[in-house]
Design an enzyme around this catalytic site. Structure first.
Site, PDB file in Angstrom:
ATOM      1  N   SER A  15       0.826  -1.212   0.000  1.00  0.00           N
ATOM      2  CA  SER A  15       0.000   0.000   0.000  1.00  0.00           C
ATOM      3  C   SER A  15       0.863   1.266   0.000  1.00  0.00           C
ATOM      4  O   SER A  15       0.499   2.268  -0.629  1.00  0.00           O
ATOM      5  CB  SER A  15      -0.981  -0.003   1.172  1.00  0.00           C
ATOM      6  OG  SER A  15      -0.331   0.207   2.392  1.00  0.00           O
ATOM      7  N   ASN A  16       2.005   1.230   0.670  1.00  0.00           N
ATOM      8  CA  ASN A  16       2.908   2.395   0.579  1.00  0.00           C
ATOM      9  C   ASN A  16       3.487   2.524  -0.821  1.00  0.00           C
ATOM     10  O   ASN A  16       3.626   3.632  -1.344  1.00  0.00           O
ATOM     11  CB  ASN A  16       4.022   2.283   1.624  1.00  0.00           C
ATOM     12  CG  ASN A  16       3.553   2.757   2.983  1.00  0.00           C
ATOM     13  OD1 ASN A  16       3.321   3.951   3.179  1.00  0.00           O
ATOM     14  ND2 ASN A  16       3.365   1.821   3.899  1.00  0.00           N
ATOM     15  N   ARG A  68      23.208 -13.728   2.746  1.00  0.00           N
ATOM     16  CA  ARG A  68      22.661 -12.378   2.556  1.00  0.00           C
ATOM     17  C   ARG A  68      23.414 -11.586   1.498  1.00  0.00           C
ATOM     18  O   ARG A  68      22.821 -10.843   0.718  1.00  0.00           O
ATOM     19  CB  ARG A  68      22.738 -11.594   3.867  1.00  0.00           C
ATOM     20  CG  ARG A  68      21.601 -11.871   4.783  1.00  0.00           C
ATOM     21  CD  ARG A  68      21.692 -10.994   6.016  1.00  0.00           C
ATOM     22  NE  ARG A  68      20.923 -11.594   7.079  1.00  0.00           N
ATOM     23  CZ  ARG A  68      19.613 -11.450   7.231  1.00  0.00           C
ATOM     24  NH1 ARG A  68      18.929 -10.709   6.404  1.00  0.00           N
ATOM     25  NH2 ARG A  68      18.986 -12.046   8.211  1.00  0.00           N
ATOM     26  N   ARG A  94      13.402  -7.736   4.804  1.00  0.00           N
ATOM     27  CA  ARG A  94      14.726  -8.339   4.934  1.00  0.00           C
ATOM     28  C   ARG A  94      15.646  -7.314   5.579  1.00  0.00           C
ATOM     29  O   ARG A  94      15.636  -6.139   5.197  1.00  0.00           O
ATOM     30  CB  ARG A  94      15.340  -8.713   3.569  1.00  0.00           C
ATOM     31  CG  ARG A  94      14.504  -9.631   2.712  1.00  0.00           C
ATOM     32  CD  ARG A  94      14.135 -10.928   3.375  1.00  0.00           C
ATOM     33  NE  ARG A  94      15.262 -11.776   3.719  1.00  0.00           N
ATOM     34  CZ  ARG A  94      15.171 -12.828   4.528  1.00  0.00           C
ATOM     35  NH1 ARG A  94      14.021 -13.127   5.108  1.00  0.00           N
ATOM     36  NH2 ARG A  94      16.228 -13.558   4.782  1.00  0.00           N
ATOM     37  N   HIS A 112       8.645   3.322   8.559  1.00  0.00           N
ATOM     38  CA  HIS A 112       8.495   2.441   9.720  1.00  0.00           C
ATOM     39  C   HIS A 112       7.247   2.868  10.501  1.00  0.00           C
ATOM     40  O   HIS A 112       7.039   4.056  10.734  1.00  0.00           O
ATOM     41  CB  HIS A 112       9.741   2.547  10.605  1.00  0.00           C
ATOM     42  CG  HIS A 112       9.674   1.639  11.794  1.00  0.00           C
ATOM     43  ND1 HIS A 112       9.885   0.277  11.694  1.00  0.00           N
ATOM     44  CD2 HIS A 112       9.383   1.886  13.088  1.00  0.00           C
ATOM     45  CE1 HIS A 112       9.735  -0.268  12.884  1.00  0.00           C
ATOM     46  NE2 HIS A 112       9.434   0.686  13.754  1.00  0.00           N
ATOM     47  N   ASP A 148      16.197   0.015  11.705  1.00  0.00           N
ATOM     48  CA  ASP A 148      15.293   1.144  11.968  1.00  0.00           C
ATOM     49  C   ASP A 148      16.023   2.350  12.564  1.00  0.00           C
ATOM     50  O   ASP A 148      15.473   3.091  13.375  1.00  0.00           O
ATOM     51  CB  ASP A 148      14.107   0.702  12.838  1.00  0.00           C
ATOM     52  CG  ASP A 148      13.269  -0.355  12.136  1.00  0.00           C
ATOM     53  OD1 ASP A 148      13.131  -0.271  10.915  1.00  0.00           O
ATOM     54  OD2 ASP A 148      12.787  -1.288  12.798  1.00  0.00           O
TER      55      ASP A 148
HETATM   56  C1  GRF Z   1       3.874  -0.590   6.684  1.00  0.00           C
HETATM   57  O1  GRF Z   1       3.229  -0.453   7.908  1.00  0.00           O
HETATM   58  C2  GRF Z   1       5.280  -0.075   6.747  1.00  0.00           C
HETATM   59  O2  GRF Z   1       5.430   1.014   7.618  1.00  0.00           O
HETATM   60  C3  GRF Z   1       6.036  -1.254   7.270  1.00  0.00           C
HETATM   61  O3  GRF Z   1       5.440  -2.365   6.680  1.00  0.00           O
HETATM   62  C4  GRF Z   1       4.099  -2.057   6.322  1.00  0.00           C
HETATM   63  C5  GRF Z   1       3.980  -2.303   4.862  1.00  0.00           C
HETATM   64  O4  GRF Z   1       2.671  -2.125   4.402  1.00  0.00           O
HETATM   65  N1  GRF Z   1       7.451  -1.106   7.015  1.00  0.00           N
HETATM   66  P1  GRF Z   1       2.413  -1.993   2.836  1.00  0.00           P
HETATM   67  O5  GRF Z   1       3.007  -3.236   2.197  1.00  0.00           O
HETATM   68  O6  GRF Z   1       3.074  -0.737   2.367  1.00  0.00           O
HETATM   69  O7  GRF Z   1       0.924  -1.942   2.700  1.00  0.00           O
END
Ligand code: GRF
Length: 228
Positions: A15-16, A68, A94, A112, A148
């Site tokens: 979704s992001n 990795r 990852r 994050h 993070d």
């Molecule tokens: C989001 O909450 C992002 O902050 C985290 O993982 C989730 C990914 O969601 N790193 P999407 O795949 O972007 O919907």
């Protein structure tokens, strides 16, 4: 204006990624999304990217049996072949090695779901509820070797409500993730970010006047009388 060729790395629903693709559909957006890469072949985001006409790639980490560096070399090969200059992590599950992070120093950005440096790692919403914080949120940051960690580009805060579940809190935060990630990536892509020590300074960015307090300061409202 040259639009910086950018890759989005995902592992899941995307979704992001979709929020970034929507922003980058505007030809004046300073990043051009040239590749969506997933480490999981079944990531739902891959279909969403294909539907938007964006080239996709899968580098399945399981094929590298825990190596990795070899996994990341394969990812880098795809990124370089696509001429990528900026990498945006969007739910990419990852942990990246120091070598990868150094290769993309200050050109690797992540989102994050917490107000960093609180709640690094996984299960941020459940941990925020368990800790009893009244304000939670999300962070876009440049990636450094520690998980993070890295200079913060943008944050959004949301109230935690007494009746929140992990799901309702996650949804409230996610809405803000979609709101802050596109402009943060745009700032990076247009060269408006400079690093001073541990801080990222964004030229042309405005800070709000208002503060968020939860619960609202002032008298506590009396309970609503019940009908009986
Ligand atoms: C989001 O909450 C992002 O902050 C985290 O993982 C989730 C990914 O969601 N790193 P999407 O795949 O972007 O919907």
């Amino acid at each position: 204006m040259t639009r910086r060729p950018t890759a989005i790395l995902i592992s899941g629903r995307g979704s992001n990624m979709a929020a970034l693709l929507a922003a980058a559909a505007d030809p004046s957006y300073p990043a051009r999304i040239v590749l969506v890469l997933s480490n999981r072949p079944d990531a739902a985001g891959l279909g969403r990217a294909q539907a938007a006409g964006i080239p996709t790639a899968v580098v399945d980490h399981r094929a590298f049996k825990g190596d990795r560096a070899a996994f990341e070399a394969a990812v880098n090969q795809r990124l370089e072949a696509a001429g990528v200059q900026i990498v945006a992590l969007a739910g990419f599950l990852r942990v990246l090695t120091e070598g990868f992070v150094a290769r993309w120093q200050d050109r690797l950005v992540n989102i994050h779901p917490s107000l960093l440096p609180s709640f690094k790692g996984l299960d941020t919403h459940a941990r925020a509820l368990a800790a009893g914080v009244k304000i939670h949120g999300c962070t876009v940051h440049l990636v450094r070797a520690g998980v993070d960690e890295g200079p913060i580009l943008a944050q959004a805060a949301v109230p935690v409500r007494d009746d929140d579940s992990e799901a309702t809190l996650a949804a409230r935060v996610l809405e803000q993730e979609h709101r802050i990630y596109p402009p943060a990536l745009a700032a990076l892509a247009s060269g408006r970010v400079r690093i001073e020590g541990g801080r990222a300074i964004m030229t042309g960015a405005a800070a709000p006047d208002a503060a968020l307090a939860n619960p609202l300061p002032g008298p506590v409202a009396p309970p609503t009388p019940s009908a009986d």
